[in-house]
Design a protein around this motif. Structure first.
Motif, PDB file in Angstrom:
ATOM      1  N   UNK A   1       0.994  -1.391   0.039  1.00 56.55           N
ATOM      2  CA  UNK A   1       0.146  -0.074  -0.009  1.00 56.55           C
ATOM      3  C   UNK A   1       0.864   1.392  -0.107  1.00 56.55           C
ATOM      4  N   UNK A   2       0.281   2.296  -0.548  1.00 52.92           N
ATOM      5  CA  UNK A   2       0.890   3.706  -0.530  1.00 52.92           C
ATOM      6  C   UNK A   2       1.348   4.059   0.892  1.00 52.92           C
ATOM      7  N   UNK A   3       2.458   5.037   0.871  1.00 53.26           N
ATOM      8  CA  UNK A   3       3.048   5.460   2.072  1.00 53.26           C
ATOM      9  C   UNK A   3       2.207   6.981   2.126  1.00 53.26           C
ATOM     10  N   UNK A   4       1.553   7.196   3.286  1.00 57.05           N
ATOM     11  CA  UNK A   4       0.845   8.345   3.468  1.00 57.05           C
ATOM     12  C   UNK A   4       1.803   9.676   3.376  1.00 57.05           C
ATOM     13  N   UNK A   5       2.938   9.601   3.805  1.00 58.96           N
ATOM     14  CA  UNK A   5       3.788  10.845   3.570  1.00 58.96           C
ATOM     15  C   UNK A   5       4.230  10.964   2.081  1.00 58.96           C
ATOM     16  N   UNK A   6       4.460   9.911   1.239  1.00 57.32           N
ATOM     17  CA  UNK A   6       4.877  10.192  -0.194  1.00 57.32           C
ATOM     18  C   UNK A   6       3.585  10.661  -0.888  1.00 57.32           C
ATOM     19  N   UNK A   7       2.385  10.159  -0.552  1.00 61.32           N
ATOM     20  CA  UNK A   7       1.156  10.934  -0.935  1.00 61.32           C
ATOM     21  C   UNK A   7       0.977  12.312  -0.674  1.00 61.32           C
ATOM     22  N   UNK A   8       1.037  12.571   0.423  1.00 61.65           N
ATOM     23  CA  UNK A   8       1.078  14.101   1.080  1.00 61.65           C
ATOM     24  C   UNK A   8       1.971  15.097   0.302  1.00 61.65           C
ATOM     25  N   UNK A   9       3.154  14.426   0.190  1.00 56.91           N
ATOM     26  CA  UNK A   9       4.319  15.437  -0.305  1.00 56.91           C
ATOM     27  C   UNK A   9       3.768  15.572  -1.971  1.00 56.91           C
ATOM     28  N   UNK A  10       3.473  14.401  -2.700  1.00 59.83           N
ATOM     29  CA  UNK A  10       3.174  14.761  -4.052  1.00 59.83           C
ATOM     30  C   UNK A  10       1.861  15.821  -4.030  1.00 59.83           C
ATOM     31  N   UNK A  11       0.732  15.425  -3.334  1.00 59.40           N
ATOM     32  CA  UNK A  11      -0.640  16.222  -3.233  1.00 59.40           C
ATOM     33  C   UNK A  11      -0.185  17.732  -3.034  1.00 59.40           C
ATOM     34  N   UNK A  12       0.654  17.824  -2.158  1.00 63.70           N
ATOM     35  CA  UNK A  12       0.972  19.225  -1.846  1.00 63.70           C
ATOM     36  C   UNK A  12       1.442  20.045  -3.207  1.00 63.70           C
ATOM     37  N   UNK A  13       2.347  19.446  -3.998  1.00 66.58           N
ATOM     38  CA  UNK A  13       3.026  19.975  -5.174  1.00 66.58           C
ATOM     39  C   UNK A  13       1.888  20.269  -6.101  1.00 66.58           C
ATOM     40  N   UNK A  14       0.896  19.116  -6.342  1.00 65.60           N
ATOM     41  CA  UNK A  14      -0.257  19.333  -7.422  1.00 65.60           C
ATOM     42  C   UNK A  14      -1.321  20.062  -7.031  1.00 65.60           C
TER      43      UNK A  14
END
Length: 316
Positions: A101-114
């Protein structure tokens, strides 16, 4: 024989044009009713929601619509990434599955830039594109909604323009050392991509490679705004699937662009593969097992990795 993506696009367009022609000839009343319903739906949006404000329809509401499509589809893929159902692991594109499953920290990092790109870069594109929308005669009124055949022809033209501009800017971002090191390298932090990572990019790249190729076609064609909303929906859907990291049944294959992330010096710079074929920048991909997997999978069958397993290495 496996057809390249651009050939599939042209074939699908010809089929749709044939269906439109047949429907207009043999059941014109039905076509008129469908058109009337489409126009009435757009009329409600244009007059009751947007208040006949062309500026808002072509800028603010278009950005909102794009964000809704992006997070709607991206959110569904994110749900799969976070829940990581065991039965879906075989449909992951890359052979060595990571972030599942996805690491929440990675998803949050990507989501902020998006989110930054969607708000700031999206606003900049809207402001700069609006004068060109007016100059090239784009239309907004419900009475100007084009025929179904015009929709098809324009969508095909939009896809060709997108491929030319995306290929050009994307290839430049790889081959100009400064651009890769300072701009495009951010996007390639995601070796194993996931859906919302499609807009995980430097603001300059987001403007010139992600947004400009999508808006240029409708502007050059002087299209109706309803065509733009449809095109944005189609382009975003294909892009999100291409970055999803999944190769699911019945959906377009994501093998070509995922290979680009896995072997990011291996070409596959375009959106539909036309210029990659013309300039032979997909030659490495064509020799790979991923090229054999680049098909539309039937429902209920084996995954692409099961159909075409990775050949054993010499050491094994």
């Amino acid at each position: 024989m496996r057809l390249p993506q651009y050939a599939r696009l042209v074939l699908m367009s010809m089929v749709l044009l044939g269906i439109c022609e047949g429907a207009e000839r043999y059941c014109p009343a039905w076509m008129d009713e469908v058109r009337a319903r489409v126009v009435e739906g757009y009329r409600y949006f244009y007059e009751d929601v947007a208040g006949k404000n062309d500026v808002f329809v072509g800028t603010l509401y278009l950005q909102i619509w794009g964000a809704m499509v992006f997070w709607g589809i991206g959110g569904m893929f994110a749900l799969l990434d976070f829940t990581a159902p065991a039965r879906l692991e075989r449909y992951k594109v890359q052979d060595k599955v990571k972030n599942f499953p996805m690491e929440s920290s990675l998803f949050a990092k990507v989501a902020r830039r998006v989110l930054f790109n969607q708000v700031v870069v999206g606003a900049a594109m809207s402001a700069l594109a609006w004068p060109f929308m007016k100059r090239f005669g784009m239309t907004y009124a419900p009475s100007d909604v084009p025929s179904a055949k015009t929709f098809v022809w324009h969508l095909l033209a939009f896809a060709l323009v997108e491929d030319v501009l995306f290929y050009s800017t994307h290839r430049m971002a790889h081959e100009v050392t400064w651009l890769y090191k300072n701009v495009h390298k951010i996007h390639h932090e995601l070796v194993q991509s996931f859906s919302i990572g499609a807009r995980y990019a430097h603001p300059l790249e987001d403007f010139f490679s992600n947004l400009l190729p999508v808006v240029a076609g409708p502007i050059l064609c002087g299209s109706h705004m309803l065509e733009v909303y449809l095109w944005v929906s189609v382009a975003l859907t294909i892009t999100l699937i291409g970055h999803s990291g999944y190769h699911l049944p019945l959906l377009p294959s994501s093998e070509a662009h995922d290979y680009h992330h896995l072997k990011f010096t291996g070409g596959n710079y375009g959106a539909i593969g036309l210029l990659d074929d013309l300039f032979s920048t997909n030659s490495k991909f064509k020799k790979s097992v991923q090229a054999k997997r680049d098909i539309v999978l039937p429902l209920g069958g084996p995954s692409a990795r099961q159909l075409f397993p990775m050949p054993p290495t010499k050491s094994s």
